[in-house]
Motif scaffolding. Structure first.
Motif, PDB file in Angstrom:
ATOM      1  N   VAL A 203       0.832  -1.213   0.000  1.00  0.00           N
ATOM      2  CA  VAL A 203       0.000   0.000   0.000  1.00  0.00           C
ATOM      3  C   VAL A 203       0.864   1.258   0.000  1.00  0.00           C
ATOM      4  CG1 VAL A 203      -1.687   1.330   1.340  1.00  0.00           C
ATOM      5  CG2 VAL A 203      -1.923  -1.152   1.163  1.00  0.00           C
TER       6      VAL A 203
ATOM      7  N   GLN B  94       1.274   4.156  -2.901  1.00  0.00           N
ATOM      8  CA  GLN B  94       0.945   5.554  -2.605  1.00  0.00           C
ATOM      9  C   GLN B  94       2.148   6.474  -2.823  1.00  0.00           C
ATOM     10  OE1 GLN B  94      -0.659   5.202   1.363  1.00  0.00           O
ATOM     11  NE2 GLN B  94      -2.714   4.671   0.626  1.00  0.00           N
TER      12      GLN B  94
ATOM     13  N   GLU C 135      -7.672  -4.274  10.333  1.00  0.00           N
ATOM     14  CA  GLU C 135      -8.026  -3.395   9.203  1.00  0.00           C
ATOM     15  C   GLU C 135      -7.752  -4.054   7.847  1.00  0.00           C
ATOM     16  OE1 GLU C 135      -3.805  -0.908   9.092  1.00  0.00           O
ATOM     17  OE2 GLU C 135      -5.712   0.136   8.755  1.00  0.00           O
ATOM     18  N   ARG C 136      -6.962  -5.116   7.865  1.00  0.00           N
ATOM     19  CA  ARG C 136      -6.656  -5.849   6.632  1.00  0.00           C
ATOM     20  C   ARG C 136      -7.397  -7.182   6.592  1.00  0.00           C
ATOM     21  NH1 ARG C 136      -1.905  -4.483   4.054  1.00  0.00           N
ATOM     22  NH2 ARG C 136      -1.365  -6.642   3.661  1.00  0.00           N
ATOM     23  N   GLY C 137      -8.440  -7.296   7.393  1.00  0.00           N
ATOM     24  CA  GLY C 137      -9.228  -8.529   7.416  1.00  0.00           C
ATOM     25  C   GLY C 137      -8.435  -9.702   7.988  1.00  0.00           C
TER      26      GLY C 137
ATOM     27  N   ARG D 109      -5.223 -10.191   7.751  1.00  0.00           N
ATOM     28  CA  ARG D 109      -4.100 -10.613   6.899  1.00  0.00           C
ATOM     29  C   ARG D 109      -2.835  -9.837   7.268  1.00  0.00           C
ATOM     30  NH1 ARG D 109      -8.607 -10.002   3.683  1.00  0.00           N
ATOM     31  NH2 ARG D 109      -9.383 -11.905   2.714  1.00  0.00           N
TER      32      ARG D 109
ATOM     33  N   VAL E 287      -7.669  -4.898   0.704  1.00  0.00           N
ATOM     34  CA  VAL E 287      -8.697  -4.644   1.733  1.00  0.00           C
ATOM     35  C   VAL E 287      -8.384  -3.350   2.496  1.00  0.00           C
ATOM     36  CG1 VAL E 287      -9.662  -5.514   3.919  1.00  0.00           C
ATOM     37  CG2 VAL E 287      -9.394  -7.056   1.976  1.00  0.00           C
ATOM     38  N   GLU E 288      -7.108  -3.147   2.802  1.00  0.00           N
ATOM     39  CA  GLU E 288      -6.714  -1.938   3.538  1.00  0.00           C
ATOM     40  C   GLU E 288      -7.032  -0.675   2.730  1.00  0.00           C
ATOM     41  OE1 GLU E 288      -2.669  -1.981   5.063  1.00  0.00           O
ATOM     42  OE2 GLU E 288      -2.689   0.204   5.207  1.00  0.00           O
ATOM     43  N   GLU E 289      -6.644  -0.676   1.455  1.00  0.00           N
ATOM     44  CA  GLU E 289      -6.915   0.496   0.623  1.00  0.00           C
ATOM     45  C   GLU E 289      -8.404   0.658   0.354  1.00  0.00           C
ATOM     46  OE1 GLU E 289      -3.312   0.616  -2.469  1.00  0.00           O
ATOM     47  OE2 GLU E 289      -4.401   2.480  -2.184  1.00  0.00           O
TER      48      GLU E 289
ATOM     49  N   ASN F 219      -9.943   2.323   3.409  1.00  0.00           N
ATOM     50  CA  ASN F 219      -9.612   3.758   3.440  1.00  0.00           C
ATOM     51  C   ASN F 219     -10.427   4.530   2.413  1.00  0.00           C
ATOM     52  OD1 ASN F 219      -7.703   3.237   5.393  1.00  0.00           O
ATOM     53  ND2 ASN F 219      -6.007   3.101   3.950  1.00  0.00           N
TER      54      ASN F 219
END
Lengths: 120, 207
Positions: free
Chosen positions: A28, A32, A70-72, A74, B33-35, B38
């Motif tokens: 991520v 970005q 927050e990443r399910g 993972r 999932v994280e993005e 957000n």
């Protein structure tokens, strides 16, 4: 030195992003960082395909982090540039500087300096 | 609303799970999932779902492409072997059915709904070939299965229906539908092997 020892353009960009992000370099943040710095929106798959190639070349190492909600549930895969990767970046940078030395790139490249000048 | 209460499209999640190798699956799904979470909290769930779909498709296509480029000869060899196995398997499968005196053309024996006996036999043979091909290429099961499916679709999905149209125009559409199903059978076979491999490696990792 084989052609596999050179960094491709996107590989170069990804390695530089990893160096900027230091200990917080994962899919991520790399995506970005590239979007923020050069305005290029790349897919997560493209980032991972490049990182895997760099890992196979020995330019990058990776480790799995802890799973987060927050990443399910993972894990993140964190990447770091190896000393071999730093050498490759320096080599690519020197090669670019050497090739661009003496060229007027700021004011626009003049076609009249090339052997392929227009006849008209 | 907490970010983790947003759920990405189930089909897109399945698409990534199905086609991306298991060693990269967790980190890629986690990043998506994280993005997605957000984006859903800043731009809305609809935009986030569209983004998730786009990213999933691009990621699958990209990783499949690089997977093929990383080992083109291995995959080409497996596809060639798969074609030969299909040729032998289908020939022997048909012969076995005829050996048991099953009058398939007259009665259309239904072993699987919507498929006649010979079609069911061919579906099973193609699934088994999908399994065999996946066993030969560890870590590249799905990209190889897709390549084999495309080759089969190109060879039989175009050539065979063209031949059928000339002989019997009414049967062209069912044949075309069957060829599509048969290509999916190869993917199913490869997916079964991949899942078993993944489960075994996870088991070894836990032990």
């Amino acid at each position: 030195m084989s052609s596999r020892d050179y960094l491709g353009e996107f590989e170069h960009i990804v390695v530089l992003a990893l160096m900027r992000l230091r200990d917080n370099a994962y899919g991520v943040t790399v995506r970005q960082e590239i979007a923020t710095r050069i305005g290029r929106d790349v897919s997560v798959g493209a980032i991972y395909a490049t990182l895997e190639r760099l890992e196979a070349k020995g330019y990058v190492t990776s480790r799995l982090g802890e799973p987060t909600a927050e990443r399910g549930g993972r894990s993140k895969r964190f990447f770091r540039v190896s000393p071999k990767g730093v050498s490759a970046v320096n080599r690519a940078r020197r090669a670019l500087l050497s090739m661009s030395e003496g060229l007027n790139l700021v004011g626009g490249y003049s076609w009249s300096h090339t052997p392929f000048t227009r006849l008209s | 609303m907490e970010p983790h209460t947003f759920h990405p499209p189930v089909l897109a999640v399945w698409l990534v799970d199905f086609f991306i190798p298991e060693n990269r699956d967790e980190s890629i799904q986690g990043d998506l999932v994280e993005e997605f979470s957000n984006l859903a909290s800043t731009s809305g769930v609809s935009a986030a779902r569209r983004w998730y779909w786009r990213q999933s498709i691009y990621s699958v296509v990209h990783l499949m492409g690089t997977g093929f480029c990383a080992a083109p000869w291995l995959i080409a060899g497996a596809v060639l072997g798969g074609c030969l196995a299909l040729w032998f398997g289908l020939e022997w499968g048909d012969l076995a059915l005829f050996h048991f005196n099953v009058d398939l053309h007259a009665h259309g024996l239904r072993m699987i709904p919507l498929l006649s006996g010979i079609q069911a036999e061919r579906f099973v043979v193609m699934m088994l070939v999908g399994c065999l091909v996946a066993l030969a290429v560890k870590g590249r099961e799905m990209v190889t299965a897709i390549a084999l499916s495309l080759v089969c679709a190109a060879l039989s999905g175009l050539a065979y229906p063209a031949w059928t149209i000339v002989r019997n125009p009414e049967s062209a559409l069912p044949v075309r539908v069957f060829q599509l199903a048969a290509s999916i059978a190869i993917l199913l076979g490869a997916a079964i092997v991949r899942e078993i491999r993944f489960a075994l490696s996870r088991h070894h990792h836990i032990v």
